[in-house]
Design a protein around this motif. Structure first.
Motif, mmCIF file in Angstrom:
data_model
loop_
_atom_site.group_PDB
_atom_site.id
_atom_site.type_symbol
_atom_site.label_atom_id
_atom_site.label_comp_id
_atom_site.label_asym_id
_atom_site.label_seq_id
_atom_site.Cartn_x
_atom_site.Cartn_y
_atom_site.Cartn_z
ATOM 1 N N ILE A 1 -3.980 10.598 -40.716
ATOM 2 C CA ILE A 1 -3.566 9.232 -40.065
ATOM 3 C C ILE A 1 -5.305 8.309 -41.349
ATOM 4 C CG2 ILE A 1 -5.569 7.907 -38.394
ATOM 5 C CD1 ILE A 1 -4.807 9.591 -35.917
ATOM 6 N N LYS A 2 -6.039 9.171 -42.102
ATOM 7 C CA LYS A 2 -6.030 8.198 -42.791
ATOM 8 C C LYS A 2 -5.561 8.180 -44.271
ATOM 9 C CE LYS A 2 -10.978 9.021 -44.904
ATOM 10 N NZ LYS A 2 -11.664 10.515 -45.957
ATOM 11 N N SER A 3 -4.457 8.329 -44.128
ATOM 12 C CA SER A 3 -4.249 8.338 -45.526
ATOM 13 C C SER A 3 -2.954 7.176 -44.849
ATOM 14 C CB SER A 3 -3.320 9.755 -45.514
ATOM 15 O OG SER A 3 -1.507 9.357 -45.762
ATOM 16 N N LEU A 4 -2.730 7.465 -43.797
ATOM 17 C CA LEU A 4 -1.424 6.180 -43.399
ATOM 18 C C LEU A 4 -2.171 4.505 -43.332
ATOM 19 C CD1 LEU A 4 0.424 7.787 -40.567
ATOM 20 C CD2 LEU A 4 1.875 7.007 -42.605
ATOM 21 N N LYS A 5 -3.330 4.980 -42.989
ATOM 22 C CA LYS A 5 -4.535 3.993 -43.240
ATOM 23 C C LYS A 5 -4.818 3.038 -44.070
ATOM 24 C CE LYS A 5 -7.416 4.380 -38.952
ATOM 25 N NZ LYS A 5 -8.466 4.938 -37.924
ATOM 26 N N SER A 6 -5.294 4.132 -45.302
ATOM 27 C CA SER A 6 -5.163 3.688 -46.968
ATOM 28 C C SER A 6 -4.163 3.254 -47.283
ATOM 29 C CB SER A 6 -5.779 5.019 -47.655
ATOM 30 O OG SER A 6 -5.233 5.235 -49.014
ATOM 31 N N MET A 7 -2.090 3.497 -46.683
ATOM 32 C CA MET A 7 -1.332 2.903 -47.506
ATOM 33 C C MET A 7 -1.260 1.854 -46.861
ATOM 34 S SD MET A 7 0.992 4.659 -49.006
ATOM 35 C CE MET A 7 0.130 3.702 -50.047
ATOM 36 N N LEU A 8 -1.657 1.490 -45.322
ATOM 37 C CA LEU A 8 -1.784 0.331 -44.582
ATOM 38 C C LEU A 8 -2.886 -1.051 -45.637
ATOM 39 C CD1 LEU A 8 -1.188 0.979 -40.985
ATOM 40 C CD2 LEU A 8 0.313 -0.419 -42.134
ATOM 41 N N GLN A 9 -4.011 -0.490 -45.722
ATOM 42 C CA GLN A 9 -4.641 -0.949 -46.473
ATOM 43 C C GLN A 9 -4.603 -1.599 -48.083
ATOM 44 O OE1 GLN A 9 -8.229 1.177 -47.102
ATOM 45 N NE2 GLN A 9 -9.438 -0.603 -46.452
ATOM 46 N N ILE A 10 -3.354 -0.671 -48.626
ATOM 47 C CA ILE A 10 -2.634 -1.186 -50.416
ATOM 48 C C ILE A 10 -1.792 -2.494 -49.798
ATOM 49 C CG2 ILE A 10 -1.409 -0.093 -51.759
ATOM 50 C CD1 ILE A 10 -3.887 0.473 -52.199
ATOM 51 N N PHE A 11 -0.893 -2.120 -48.446
ATOM 52 C CA PHE A 11 -0.026 -3.272 -48.100
ATOM 53 C C PHE A 11 -1.639 -4.885 -48.338
ATOM 54 C CE2 PHE A 11 4.124 -2.480 -47.856
ATOM 55 C CZ PHE A 11 4.600 -1.679 -47.913
ATOM 56 N N TYR A 12 -1.934 -4.813 -47.798
ATOM 57 C CA TYR A 12 -2.951 -5.885 -48.099
ATOM 58 C C TYR A 12 -3.436 -6.580 -48.946
ATOM 59 C CZ TYR A 12 -7.229 -8.900 -47.448
ATOM 60 O OH TYR A 12 -8.305 -9.709 -47.591
ATOM 61 N N LEU A 13 -3.016 -6.078 -50.161
ATOM 62 C CA LEU A 13 -3.042 -5.885 -51.992
ATOM 63 C C LEU A 13 -2.155 -6.446 -51.959
ATOM 64 C CD1 LEU A 13 -5.243 -3.437 -53.666
ATOM 65 C CD2 LEU A 13 -6.091 -5.125 -52.901
ATOM 66 N N THR A 14 -1.081 -6.317 -51.376
ATOM 67 C CA THR A 14 -0.106 -6.851 -51.489
ATOM 68 C C THR A 14 0.745 -8.433 -51.107
ATOM 69 O OG1 THR A 14 1.918 -6.615 -49.599
ATOM 70 C CG2 THR A 14 1.760 -4.145 -51.602
ATOM 71 N N GLY A 15 -0.126 -8.690 -50.313
ATOM 72 C CA GLY A 15 0.080 -10.437 -50.071
ATOM 73 C C GLY A 15 0.255 -10.194 -48.311
ATOM 74 N N ILE A 16 1.213 -9.555 -47.523
ATOM 75 C CA ILE A 16 1.730 -9.964 -46.504
ATOM 76 C C ILE A 16 2.093 -8.410 -45.806
ATOM 77 C CG2 ILE A 16 4.101 -10.118 -45.605
ATOM 78 C CD1 ILE A 16 4.757 -12.655 -47.585
ATOM 79 N N SER A 17 0.942 -8.399 -45.225
ATOM 80 C CA SER A 17 0.655 -6.830 -44.269
ATOM 81 C C SER A 17 0.601 -7.351 -42.866
ATOM 82 C CB SER A 17 -0.492 -5.717 -44.897
ATOM 83 O OG SER A 17 -1.319 -7.342 -44.904
ATOM 84 N N GLY A 18 0.500 -6.561 -42.129
ATOM 85 C CA GLY A 18 0.751 -6.621 -40.998
ATOM 86 C C GLY A 18 0.535 -5.437 -39.496
ATOM 87 N N LYS A 19 0.599 -5.797 -38.946
ATOM 88 C CA LYS A 19 0.808 -4.439 -37.863
ATOM 89 C C LYS A 19 1.628 -5.091 -36.118
ATOM 90 C CE LYS A 19 -2.672 -2.509 -34.949
ATOM 91 N NZ LYS A 19 -2.286 -1.370 -35.222
ATOM 92 N N LEU A 20 2.772 -4.121 -36.231
ATOM 93 C CA LEU A 20 3.231 -4.572 -35.029
ATOM 94 C C LEU A 20 2.566 -4.384 -33.085
ATOM 95 C CD1 LEU A 20 5.898 -1.710 -35.315
ATOM 96 C CD2 LEU A 20 6.039 -4.421 -35.810
ATOM 97 N N THR A 21 3.446 -5.207 -32.606
ATOM 98 C CA THR A 21 2.882 -5.959 -31.659
ATOM 99 C C THR A 21 3.180 -5.589 -30.487
ATOM 100 O OG1 THR A 21 2.725 -8.306 -31.433
ATOM 101 C CG2 THR A 21 1.104 -8.076 -32.914
ATOM 102 N N LYS A 22 2.725 -6.329 -28.976
ATOM 103 C CA LYS A 22 3.944 -5.729 -28.153
ATOM 104 C C LYS A 22 5.034 -6.860 -28.025
ATOM 105 C CE LYS A 22 0.500 -4.768 -24.791
ATOM 106 N NZ LYS A 22 -0.189 -4.867 -23.972
ATOM 107 N N GLN A 23 5.094 -7.786 -28.361
ATOM 108 C CA GLN A 23 5.466 -9.641 -28.113
ATOM 109 C C GLN A 23 5.866 -9.726 -29.513
ATOM 110 O OE1 GLN A 23 2.381 -9.873 -28.359
ATOM 111 N NE2 GLN A 23 1.702 -11.152 -27.131
#
Lengths: 193, 276
Positions: free
Chosen positions: B81-103
């Motif tokens: 989990i920690k490693s995935l969170k770390s990877m998602l933080q890197i996506f923040y640095l790329t300019g476009i990141s995000g999270k899936l939602t219910k809708q």
């Protein structure tokens, strides 16, 4: 005379405490990196966890139930998988090392490997994160980009420009649009062949 | 005579006792500190050994190692989990990141000027029955409605890309104006005038610091909202300025058109003595 002895000890205590903090962080970071359990290993340990006969070995730091953790893991995996598909940016390896840590700032050295369509890249940079009240600010320095250009001068252009200005953000955005264009061109070319 | 003498002796004894007590306290303090130092040294050495062992293992064997101590299932999950969170933080640095939602999906657009990350913005999208924006944190002066009308339905990637260009350019323009105000306020008359989109800047300035007169008048228009360099620059001299400055004004006009504003100021404020 004794005052200076005290000072010497106090200084040493402070430097030791900082060193310990740094080493602990380093240990944690490496622990992160070296933990590349295969999917199977993870599944096996998860089954062991849920089996009624199995022993519960770990101590939980937070009060998160195993099913919570599993759900969290799956949700994170879905998010990551989606982002990689949406942006076409795939990261294949990531490691980081804490270089400096103070009360409200951290400097970490990152090494990132990945690809975007046919283009693979290798990045190294330092990331300074500072906590200012509720806001966290981030600054990239010492950016180094290694890419195989092939014959593409356009790629060389945006890579050297990004590297020169430490512009990691622009690098990724350019990479993404270049890859899109590249793919479009390739498909068009194939169509007319 | 005697009493005075006795009193003096008493005072002496009292002072000696105090000194003795002070000395003992000092010694105690030094002893405590010494103990603490040894404790920490031990802790530090243990940690060092641990880290060295880790490094050796890493260099010795390849990726898949047989760890003598099996990690608990909990630890495995937490680490992944920690490693995935770390990877998602890197996506923040790329300019476009995000999270899936219910809708649908909630995108996060990050902006930066060179290596400095600036504000980030959110766009929460609903995907069914058709793609639409549920909520967002895009400033009102960014033409979001225009952009979504043009791209949102047919190509979400393009929509995000165009929106990103607008936001990042705006962030870059604002950053330049802020930098100018912050680091070159002694070259500018009063405060830099700007609109909320930061695509119109007006100011009077001088090449030298703290001068009483500001012979140059600049007007910068950033006609392309996806760019952080101006499309139109007008630098003129105030009517009472010496004629010789007209050439300088023209040179500055070119400079502002091709270089970030704060960098342009940096360049001529450091060479102010090498002027025509």
């Amino acid at each position: 005379m004794d005052n200076s002895t005290c000072q010497v000890y106090e200084d040493e205590i402070q430097s030791l405490e900082e060193e310990i903090k740094l080493l602990a962080e380093k240990y944690e970071d490496s622990q992160q990196e070296s933990t590349f359990f295969s999917e199977e290993e993870i599944l096996m340990s998860m089954y062991a966890f849920f089996s009624p006969v199995g022993e519960y070995q770990g101590e939980s730091k937070k009060h998160e139930s195993p099913s919570d953790l599993k759900a969290q893991l799956e949700s994170l995996e879905r998010d990551l998988s989606f982002l990689m598909k949406f942006t076409a940016i795939q990261f294949t390896s990531h490691s980081k090392e804490t270089v400096k840590k103070t009360r409200n700032s951290t400097v970490q050295k990152h090494r990132l490997l990945g690809n975007c369509q046919a283009l693979s890249f290798q990045l190294e940079f330092q990331l300074l994160e500072m906590q200012n009240k509720e806001k966290v600010s981030a600054v990239i320095t010492d950016l180094s980009i290694i890419m195989e250009y092939g014959e593409d001068l356009d790629v060389r252009k945006f890579v050297s420009s990004a590297e020169e200005h430490g512009n990691l953000l622009t690098f990724f955005r350019s990479l993404s649009s270049f890859a899109e264009w590249y793919e479009h061109r390739r498909l068009t070319f194939l169509y007319f062949k | 005579g005697v009493f005075a003498h006795l009193a003096a002796l008493e005072v002496q004894a009292h002072q000696a006792a105090l000194k003795q007590e002070e000395l003992e306290q000092q010694e105690e303090k030094v002893a405590r500190l010494k103990e603490r130092v040894q404790e920490l040294r031990l802790q530090r050495d243990e940690l060092r050994a641990k880290v060295d062992l880790q490094q050796n293992r890493r260099l010795g064997k390849g990726g898949a190692m047989s760890d003598p101590v099996q990690p608990s299932a909990q630890a495995v999950l937490e680490r992944k989990i920690k490693s995935l969170k770390s990877m998602l933080q890197i996506f923040y640095l790329t300019g476009i990141s995000g999270k899936l939602t219910k809708q649908g999906v909630c995108f996060c657009i990050s902006t930066a000027y060179e290596g400095t990350y600036l504000d980030s913005y959110h766009v929460d999208l609903v995907l069914k029955p058709e793609v639409r924006i549920l909520r967002h944190s895009i400033p009102i002066f960014i033409p979001l409605e225009q952009i979504s009308k043009k791209y949102l339905q047919r190509d979400i990637r393009r929509f995000m890309s165009v929106l990103f260009d607008h936001l990042n350019a705006y962030a870059g323009r604002r950053y330049q104006a802020d930098q100018l105000q912050e680091h070159f306020s002694d070259h500018i008359e009063g405060t830099l005038q700007r609109n909320s989109l930061c695509n119109l800047l007006v100011f009077k300035y001088d090449v030298s610091k703290n001068s009483k007169t500001f012979p140059f008048q600049a007007r910068l228009i950033y006609g392309d909202l996806c760019l952080s360099l101006p499309t139109e620059v007008l630098v003129s001299c105030t009517p009472d300025a010496p004629v010789s400055l007209a050439e300088v004004a023209a040179a500055h006009s070119d400079l502002f058109r091709s270089m970030a504003l704060h960098k342009a100021f940096r360049s001529f404020s450091s060479t102010e003595h090498i002027m025509i």
